[in-house]
Design a protein around this motif. Structure first.
Motif, mmCIF file in Angstrom:
data_model
loop_
_atom_site.group_PDB
_atom_site.id
_atom_site.type_symbol
_atom_site.label_atom_id
_atom_site.label_comp_id
_atom_site.label_asym_id
_atom_site.label_seq_id
_atom_site.Cartn_x
_atom_site.Cartn_y
_atom_site.Cartn_z
ATOM 1 N N UNK A 24 -4.622 -0.686 -0.899
ATOM 2 C CA UNK A 24 -5.295 -0.874 0.392
ATOM 3 C C UNK A 24 -4.328 -0.689 1.553
ATOM 4 N N UNK A 25 -3.101 -1.199 1.410
ATOM 5 C CA UNK A 25 -2.108 -1.036 2.477
ATOM 6 C C UNK A 25 -1.752 0.440 2.667
ATOM 7 N N UNK A 26 -1.635 1.190 1.538
ATOM 8 C CA UNK A 26 -1.322 2.623 1.647
ATOM 9 C C UNK A 26 -2.462 3.376 2.328
ATOM 10 N N UNK A 27 -3.706 3.035 1.960
ATOM 11 C CA UNK A 27 -4.859 3.693 2.594
ATOM 12 C C UNK A 27 -4.902 3.382 4.090
ATOM 13 N N UNK A 28 -4.596 2.150 4.436
ATOM 14 C CA UNK A 28 -4.592 1.778 5.861
ATOM 15 C C UNK A 28 -3.528 2.551 6.620
ATOM 16 N N UNK A 29 -2.359 2.762 5.996
ATOM 17 C CA UNK A 29 -1.302 3.527 6.671
ATOM 18 C C UNK A 29 -1.758 4.954 6.947
ATOM 19 N N UNK A 30 -2.426 5.559 5.948
ATOM 20 C CA UNK A 30 -2.874 6.943 6.129
ATOM 21 C C UNK A 30 -3.897 7.048 7.250
ATOM 22 N N UNK A 31 -4.840 6.112 7.296
ATOM 23 C CA UNK A 31 -5.852 6.150 8.355
ATOM 24 C C UNK A 31 -5.221 5.953 9.731
ATOM 25 N N UNK A 32 -4.235 5.051 9.807
ATOM 26 C CA UNK A 32 -3.567 4.846 11.102
ATOM 27 C C UNK A 32 -2.803 6.097 11.513
ATOM 28 N N UNK A 33 -2.158 6.747 10.553
ATOM 29 C CA UNK A 33 -1.406 7.970 10.885
ATOM 30 C C UNK A 33 -2.349 9.082 11.335
ATOM 31 N N UNK A 34 -3.507 9.223 10.634
ATOM 32 C CA UNK A 34 -4.477 10.264 11.027
ATOM 33 C C UNK A 34 -5.037 9.990 12.420
ATOM 34 N N UNK A 35 -5.327 8.726 12.716
ATOM 35 C CA UNK A 35 -5.853 8.377 14.042
ATOM 36 C C UNK A 35 -4.838 8.669 15.135
ATOM 37 N N UNK A 36 -3.552 8.376 14.857
ATOM 38 C CA UNK A 36 -2.530 8.628 15.872
ATOM 39 C C UNK A 36 -2.372 10.131 16.106
ATOM 40 N N UNK A 47 6.413 1.681 8.946
ATOM 41 C CA UNK A 47 5.210 1.028 8.412
ATOM 42 C C UNK A 47 5.308 0.812 6.899
ATOM 43 N N UNK A 48 5.853 1.804 6.228
ATOM 44 C CA UNK A 48 5.980 1.658 4.773
ATOM 45 C C UNK A 48 6.879 0.469 4.421
ATOM 46 N N UNK A 49 7.971 0.303 5.122
ATOM 47 C CA UNK A 49 8.882 -0.815 4.859
ATOM 48 C C UNK A 49 8.221 -2.163 5.098
ATOM 49 N N UNK A 50 7.419 -2.260 6.220
ATOM 50 C CA UNK A 50 6.743 -3.526 6.483
ATOM 51 C C UNK A 50 5.711 -3.841 5.398
#
Length: 681
Positions: A24-36, A47-50
């Motif tokens: 879930x955390x990995x999916x959230x990172x991808x969505x945030x990156x796509x939105x940015x 983000x990956x480290x956090x």
């Protein structure tokens, strides 16, 4: 004892939730990156480290919730108080209704009243009539004592009658402890109808263990009452013997005399009036010591390592960003789970592992060291103990039905307690029916084995009786032959014509009897070997040596018969007859379990021959038998024993067999006591 232990290992199952959490955390990172990217913003760094810090923090929290511990410390649990065993007379005379509603029910209510006032005392329950049975060992669980009290009835013992000694022996040998000498009380509730009184033995047993005695007499001491029984139609009738109604009353003389003979004993007789056994016992034990630790229970306490893991997880969550409400909730839940508690689960796990490995005796010992914090945990312990007892019973069934029956009854008690402690434990209730079936099967097998042993014993007694008859006849014939032999310095005339033939026929008849006895012994030997465990070598049979002696006996009888055909060989015949007599005595000594020896006739005759020198006239005779001539099959040769085979039994098998033997001896002793009881009420 491990220096480091995971006290709640089932919490580690929460680690399985870490995998979807990381996804879930990995999916959230991808969505945030796509939105940015759509907004034309630069991707956020770190983000990956956090997220990795958050995952590690959750792993640490789960580990903290599993309660890792270190530096174990064993602590003991002890209480102070006296040990009290209630011995209730359950003979049928206790059904008399002169005390309301009956003597037995009044006794049971008295025990309930006494338990209400107990706090630090350990209570136990024994019932007795002609024999005694332990219904409940010493325990602080008064509810269980009350539960077992409901099972008390005259049908709960092996046979009727009344023998206080049986209750005292059972309590002293199996319930009380030498370490608690001086702080143990036996409370006997009875109507005093003791049919086998032995006050001296009772006093010795109680004094040897430092047990004080309180006797409570129930019933009317002046007016006799009939004994009600339930007939086959369910109606009420009264007990009869030899056509007359049986009546009973309180026998104060027996109980008072027992109290006078025993040190530290007291006798009270409520009779038919209502009484409070709690007050009676409180007055009885008022000035008695109650100090000292009771029991040797202990538990292990580990130092909690979870708090340090929570601190590290908190730091990681702070570094990884805001914890959020969910993180705070998990943190608080972890802290709640990590309250200092007894780490008995470690010992429970060890016991469970032994049970899985099939080491049921070791598992039972380990379960005995564990005491659950809640009724649910205690019920689980009792349930597992019951399973161990059932497995023990299954292992004993073939070798020792008595040991199997006792183990199955122990399992039944554990299932009952588990069902009482946790009514939701349906498995315990379901097991009770199958356990009852096993108990019935083991009881039937034990009865069958006892009948087989009784049948074998009767056959053995018959053989012994026949051997004694043969011994008497052979001794009489030898005496006749000895009387016809010439004495030293006398000129005895040869026997009359046909006398030797008559003696020979008698000797041949005795040989036929011996052959018949040998056939009986051989048949008994085969039956005994058939009843032994498979693979038992024939050398283990108790008939092996007697059968060998029978062969030598027959050989001596045959030589004696041949020698009687010639007057000059009558001395040799008498010698062979003496050998036959000695062989019979040896066989009897073995079969009767006594020391081998000579009968009175043998001693007299042997002395007569040695002292008067009956052999001297035949020392130089060509046909006679020299006095120094070694006799075939004599005592020296007969005493040679073949070496026994080296046993190949394990220590566990020997212990199992000994347990069964102890059970059998106890039953035989009970039967012996039953034989002394003329009245079974």
């Amino acid at each position: 004892m491990n220096y480091v232990a995971i006290q709640w290992p089932w919490m580690l199952l929460l680690l399985l939730a870490i995998v979807p959490l990381a996804g879930l955390l990995a999916r959230a990172r991808k969505k945030r990156a796509a939105l940015r990217r759509k907004l034309g913003l630069e991707p956020t760094k770190g983000e990956f480290g956090r997220d990795a810090l958050r995952v590690i923090a959750m792993v640490l929290l789960v580990l903290a919730m599993s309660r890792p511990g270190y530096a174990p410390e064993r602590r003991s649990v002890s209480q102070s108080g006296r040990d009290v065993v209630f011995a209730i007379d359950v003979s049928r005379s206790m059904l008399a209704e002169d005390a309301h509603p009956s003597r037995l029910e009044a006794a049971k209510q008295g025990v309930r009243d006494a338990l209400e006032g107990f706090g630090t005392e350990r209570a136990g329950l024994v019932i007795y009539a002609g024999s005694a049975t332990i219904l409940c060992p010493l325990t602080y669980d008064y509810d269980f004592v009350r539960y077992m009290l409901e099972q008390v009835s005259p049908r709960a013992v092996d046979f009727g009658g009344t023998t206080v000694l049986s209750a005292v022996e059972k309590s002293v040998d199996n319930v009380f402890s030498d370490e608690r000498s001086g702080m143990q009380d036996l409370v006997v509730l009875s109507d005093g109808e003791d049919h086998v009184p032995d006050t001296k033995r009772v006093a010795e047993l109680l004094e040897s263990r430092g047990v004080d005695l309180l006797l409570v007499g129930l019933g009317d001491p002046t007016s006799s009452s009939r004994i009600p029984i339930e007939n086959e139609e369910g109606g009420k009738s009264y007990l009869k013997q030899d056509g007359d109604f049986v009546s009973t009353r309180l026998n104060e003389e027996v109980l008072r005399g027992l109290a006078e003979d025993c040190r530290g004993a007291s006798f009270v007789a409520p009779g038919t009036a209502a009484f409070d056994l709690g007050d009676l016992y409180a007055n009885f034990a008022m000035d008695k010591p109650a100090e000292g630790a009771v029991g040797a229970d202990s538990f292990v306490v580990y130092r909690e390592a979870g708090f340090g893991l929570i601190a590290v997880a908190l730091v990681l969550l702070l570094l990884g960003g805001r914890m959020g409400r969910a993180g705070i909730g998990v943190m608080l839940m972890s802290l709640a789970f990590l309250q200092p508690m007894r780490a008995e689960s470690v010992v429970f796990d060890e016991a469970r592992a032994l049970q899985v490995e099939g080491k049921f005796d070791e598992a039972l010992e380990a379960y005995g060291e564990v005491e659950g914090q809640t009724s649910f945990q205690t019920a689980a312990i009792r349930f597992n103990q019951a399973l161990c007892y059932l497995n023990r019973a299954e292992g004993l069934a073939g070798e020792s039905p008595g040991g199997a029956l006792e183990a199955a009854r122990q399992a039944q008690r554990c299932f009952l307690e588990a069902a009482r402690l946790d009514p939701g434990l349906e498995r315990a209730g379901r097991r009770l029916d199958s356990t009852a079936v096993r108990i019935s099967a083991y009881a039937a097998a034990l009865k069958e084995k006892e009948q087989e042993e009784q049948a074998l014993q009767e056959k053995l007694d018959k053989i012994i009786e026949h051997l004694k008859e043969l011994h008497e006849k052979q001794s009489e014939l030898r005496t006749k032959v000895a009387e016809r032999l010439p004495k030293r310095g006398s000129n005895s005339s040869p026997p009359a014509s046909g006398e030797g033939e008559e003696f020979g026929r008698e000797q041949g008849s005795l040989k036929s009897e011996a052959q018949s006895i040998e056939g009986e012994m051989t048949a008994l030997d085969q039956e005994m070997l058939a009843g032994m465990p498979e693979g038992t070598p024939p050398e283990m049979s108790m008939m092996r040596v007697p059968l060998r002696l029978m062969t030598e006996l027959l050989g001596a009888q045959d030589k004696a018969r041949e020698a009687l055909a010639e007057w000059s060989r009558w001395a040799e015949s008498a010698a062979q007859q003496q050998v036959a007599i000695l062989k019979i005595e040896e066989i009897l000594a073995i079969l009767e379990g006594g020391d081998s020896g000579e009968s009175e006739e043998g001693e007299d005759d042997e002395g007569e021959w040695d002292e008067e020198g009956d052999w001297e006239d035949y020392e130089d005779s060509e046909d006679g038998m020299p006095s120094s001539m070694p006799m075939e099959g004599d005592l020296a040769a007969g005493s040679e024993m073949a070496p026994l085979p080296v046993p190949n039994y394990s220590a566990e098998e020997l212990l199992m067999e000994e347990q069964g033997n102890m059970q059998f001896r106890e039953q035989q002793r009970a039967k012996g006591q039953a034989g002394k009881v003329e009245k079974d009420w």
